[in-house]
Every structure is written in structure tokens, then in C-alpha cells.
Motif scaffolding. Structure first.
Motif, PDB file in Angstrom:
ATOM      1  N   VAL A 108     -85.184  -3.645 -26.385  1.00  0.00           N
ATOM      2  CA  VAL A 108     -85.283  -2.672 -27.480  1.00  0.00           C
ATOM      3  C   VAL A 108     -85.738  -1.318 -26.938  1.00  0.00           C
ATOM      4  O   VAL A 108     -85.159  -0.280 -27.253  1.00  0.00           O
ATOM      5  N   ALA A 109     -86.774  -1.343 -26.092  1.00  0.00           N
ATOM      6  CA  ALA A 109     -87.306  -0.086 -25.551  1.00  0.00           C
ATOM      7  C   ALA A 109     -86.275   0.626 -24.688  1.00  0.00           C
ATOM      8  O   ALA A 109     -86.079   1.846 -24.803  1.00  0.00           O
ATOM      9  N   GLU A 110     -85.608  -0.119 -23.822  1.00  0.00           N
ATOM     10  CA  GLU A 110     -84.625   0.474 -22.903  1.00  0.00           C
ATOM     11  C   GLU A 110     -83.396   0.981 -23.656  1.00  0.00           C
ATOM     12  O   GLU A 110     -82.838   2.025 -23.330  1.00  0.00           O
ATOM     13  N   ALA A 111     -82.970   0.229 -24.664  1.00  0.00           N
ATOM     14  CA  ALA A 111     -81.762   0.608 -25.416  1.00  0.00           C
ATOM     15  C   ALA A 111     -82.040   1.707 -26.431  1.00  0.00           C
ATOM     16  O   ALA A 111     -81.116   2.394 -26.877  1.00  0.00           O
ATOM     17  N   GLY A 112     -83.302   1.865 -26.811  1.00  0.00           N
ATOM     18  CA  GLY A 112     -83.643   2.887 -27.784  1.00  0.00           C
ATOM     19  C   GLY A 112     -83.347   2.491 -29.217  1.00  0.00           C
ATOM     20  O   GLY A 112     -83.141   3.351 -30.074  1.00  0.00           O
ATOM     21  N   TYR A 113     -83.325   1.191 -29.491  1.00  0.00           N
ATOM     22  CA  TYR A 113     -83.075   0.703 -30.845  1.00  0.00           C
ATOM     23  C   TYR A 113     -84.369   0.183 -31.447  1.00  0.00           C
ATOM     24  O   TYR A 113     -85.287  -0.208 -30.727  1.00  0.00           O
ATOM     25  N   ALA A 114     -84.394   0.128 -32.751  1.00  0.00           N
ATOM     26  CA  ALA A 114     -85.497  -0.541 -33.439  1.00  0.00           C
ATOM     27  C   ALA A 114     -85.298  -2.044 -33.294  1.00  0.00           C
ATOM     28  O   ALA A 114     -84.165  -2.522 -33.162  1.00  0.00           O
ATOM     29  N   ASN A 115     -86.393  -2.787 -33.297  1.00  0.00           N
ATOM     30  CA  ASN A 115     -86.312  -4.237 -33.133  1.00  0.00           C
ATOM     31  C   ASN A 115     -85.393  -4.867 -34.172  1.00  0.00           C
ATOM     32  O   ASN A 115     -84.610  -5.751 -33.877  1.00  0.00           O
ATOM     33  N   GLY A 116     -85.480  -4.379 -35.407  1.00  0.00           N
ATOM     34  CA  GLY A 116     -84.619  -4.910 -36.463  1.00  0.00           C
ATOM     35  C   GLY A 116     -83.148  -4.654 -36.196  1.00  0.00           C
ATOM     36  O   GLY A 116     -82.300  -5.490 -36.500  1.00  0.00           O
ATOM     37  N   ALA A 117     -82.846  -3.515 -35.601  1.00  0.00           N
ATOM     38  CA  ALA A 117     -81.449  -3.201 -35.276  1.00  0.00           C
ATOM     39  C   ALA A 117     -80.926  -4.139 -34.205  1.00  0.00           C
ATOM     40  O   ALA A 117     -79.776  -4.577 -34.258  1.00  0.00           O
ATOM     41  N   LEU A 118     -81.774  -4.473 -33.237  1.00  0.00           N
ATOM     42  CA  LEU A 118     -81.362  -5.393 -32.174  1.00  0.00           C
ATOM     43  C   LEU A 118     -81.058  -6.770 -32.756  1.00  0.00           C
ATOM     44  O   LEU A 118     -80.043  -7.383 -32.422  1.00  0.00           O
ATOM     45  N   ARG A 136     -79.976  -7.511 -35.531  1.00  0.00           N
ATOM     46  CA  ARG A 136     -78.710  -7.513 -36.285  1.00  0.00           C
ATOM     47  C   ARG A 136     -77.555  -7.946 -35.388  1.00  0.00           C
ATOM     48  O   ARG A 136     -76.618  -8.597 -35.833  1.00  0.00           O
ATOM     49  N   TYR A 137     -77.635  -7.578 -34.116  1.00  0.00           N
ATOM     50  CA  TYR A 137     -76.574  -7.910 -33.170  1.00  0.00           C
ATOM     51  C   TYR A 137     -76.831  -9.216 -32.435  1.00  0.00           C
ATOM     52  O   TYR A 137     -75.906  -9.958 -32.135  1.00  0.00           O
ATOM     53  N   PHE A 138     -78.090  -9.467 -32.107  1.00  0.00           N
ATOM     54  CA  PHE A 138     -78.471 -10.667 -31.375  1.00  0.00           C
ATOM     55  C   PHE A 138     -79.768 -11.192 -31.982  1.00  0.00           C
ATOM     56  O   PHE A 138     -80.818 -10.567 -31.814  1.00  0.00           O
ATOM     57  N   PRO A 139     -79.714 -12.328 -32.660  1.00  0.00           N
ATOM     58  CA  PRO A 139     -80.909 -12.819 -33.348  1.00  0.00           C
ATOM     59  C   PRO A 139     -82.012 -13.336 -32.422  1.00  0.00           C
ATOM     60  O   PRO A 139     -83.150 -13.462 -32.848  1.00  0.00           O
ATOM     61  N   SER A 140     -81.679 -13.599 -31.159  1.00  0.00           N
ATOM     62  CA  SER A 140     -82.683 -14.146 -30.247  1.00  0.00           C
ATOM     63  C   SER A 140     -82.355 -13.742 -28.810  1.00  0.00           C
ATOM     64  O   SER A 140     -81.250 -13.285 -28.515  1.00  0.00           O
ATOM     65  N   LYS A 141     -83.332 -13.949 -27.948  1.00  0.00           N
ATOM     66  CA  LYS A 141     -83.091 -13.680 -26.533  1.00  0.00           C
ATOM     67  C   LYS A 141     -81.982 -14.585 -26.008  1.00  0.00           C
ATOM     68  O   LYS A 141     -81.145 -14.146 -25.211  1.00  0.00           O
ATOM     69  N   ASP A 142     -81.952 -15.840 -26.456  1.00  0.00           N
ATOM     70  CA  ASP A 142     -80.901 -16.755 -25.998  1.00  0.00           C
ATOM     71  C   ASP A 142     -79.516 -16.224 -26.327  1.00  0.00           C
ATOM     72  O   ASP A 142     -78.583 -16.374 -25.537  1.00  0.00           O
TER      73      ASP A 142
END
Length: 196
Positions: free
Chosen positions: A36-46, A48-54
Motif C-alpha cells: 500500500v505504501a509503495e503503490a500509494g493506495y489506501a488500504n481499502g483501495a488495495l 478492492r483488487y486483492f483481498p489478501s496477501k495470498d
């Protein structure tokens, strides 16, 4: 007017960030927070695309395997069967910095796939496809009217896969590319062996 978002592009960007973090610091470095930090997205936005690290890991794994297949298919396949085989073998070896970095990602993902059956199944399927494609190329290059499932052909296909995987692992100890001449020499020896 609302901004139009290319969701597929966002997924690719997130996967690229995960890959970059794995290259820099291994699998543990690619946390949801660091992505999230590197991509510059909010955690919620991430999420939306990928629900988990897996799910990010699976997409990253698929991306690296797809890139390998794209390298094989990127150039027009040479008409000469021996050159087509050489092309395919070289495409899977760590012969440049980009492929050495990809090997770093694969190594981290292989370890993770030992505890994740979905990733393990994905990689097993990739290995089967790779072996089949190599066996077809080897049979054609040998020019002896052998089938792709002839024992001599499948043995050579397994050898190439084992060497490519071993070279990928070994290249991580020499990220400056010092082993690239050895890998190229292996391809030359393999091509000689094909005709013997």
C-alpha cells in the motif's frame, strides 16, 4: 466527470510493486502495508483488487510465469528446429539482470507455495506445460522421427528444466551476472548433445 480507472492496469501496478518488494527484501518484505505504501493506495483501495496477501502472491506468481512464457513467444520462433529449441532454452535461463530478478521472485514464491496448495498446483501445471513444450522442441531438433514422449526426449526435457531451475537459484548468489557465460556454454553443450 468522474475519473475513469483502468482496473486491470491497477492490478498490474500492484503486482509490479509486490514483485519489486520481493526482489528488494524477499517474500517477507511484501506485506499488505508495504505494498500500500509503495503503490500509494489506501488500504481499502488495495483490498478492492486483492483481498489478501495470498491473492497478491498468486497474481505475482502468475505474472512471473506468464513473463517467462512471453519471453519464449516474444520473438518470431526460428524455422530451424534446433534454433527454435535454443531460443526456448535461452528464454528460461537467467541471462540478464531482469531474469535474475525474476528468479529472486520465483524462489520466494516457490517457498511460499509449499504451504499453499493453489500456488503449488499452478506451478506443477506450469512445469508440465514447460516439459511438454520442451519435449516437442527437442524431438523436432533431434530429427530422428522420435515422439515427444520418447524416453531420450523426456530425459533431455527434464534435464533442461532442472538446469534452468538450478541456474535461477544459483544466479541469486551472483546477481552481477557473473555466471551468464557458464549458462550460455551449457546451451552450446546441450545443442551438441542433441545431435549425438
Amino acid at each position: 466527470m468522474p475519473k475513469i480507472i483502468d482496473h486491470d492496469q491497477r492490478r498490474r501496478e500492484i503486482v509490479a510493486v509486490a514483485k519489486k518488494l520481493i526482489i528488494q527484501g524477499g517474500f517477507e518484505a511484501a506485506t499488505m502495508r508495504s505494498i500500500v505504501a509503495e503503490a500509494g493506495y489506501a488500504n481499502g483501495a488495495l483490498k478492492r483488487y486483492f483481498p489478501s496477501k495470498d491473492s497478491i502472491v498468486a497474481a505475482t506468481f502468475q505474472s512471473v510465469l506468464a513473463e517467462m512464457n512471453e519471453r519464449i513467444a516474444a520473438d518470431e520462433t526460428p524455422a530451424d528446429p534446433r534454433e527454435a529449441l535454443r531460443h526456448d532454452v535461452e528464454a528460461t535461463l537467467p541471462l540478464d539482470t531482469y531474469r535474475i530478478d525474476s528468479a529472486r521472485v520465483l524462489l520466494a514464491l516457490w517457498e511460499h507455495s509449499m504451504a499453499n496448495e493453489e500456488l503449488a498446483a499452478l506451478y506443477r501445471a506450469h512445469l508440465q506445460d514447460w516439459r511438454g513444450r520442451l519435449a516437442e522442441r527437442i524431438a523436432a531438433a533431434r530429427g530422428a522421427d522420435e515422439s515427444a514422449d520418447a524416453p531420450a526426449v523426456t530425459h533431455l526435457a527434464q534435464e533442461v528444466i532442472a538446469v534452468a531451475i538450478g541456474a535461477s537459484v544459483t544466479s541469486l548468489m551472483f546477481p552481477d551476472g557473473a555466471l551468464i557465460p557458464e549458462y550460455r556454454a551449457y546451451v552450446d553443450r546441450l545443442m551438441q548433445k542433441i545431435t549425438d
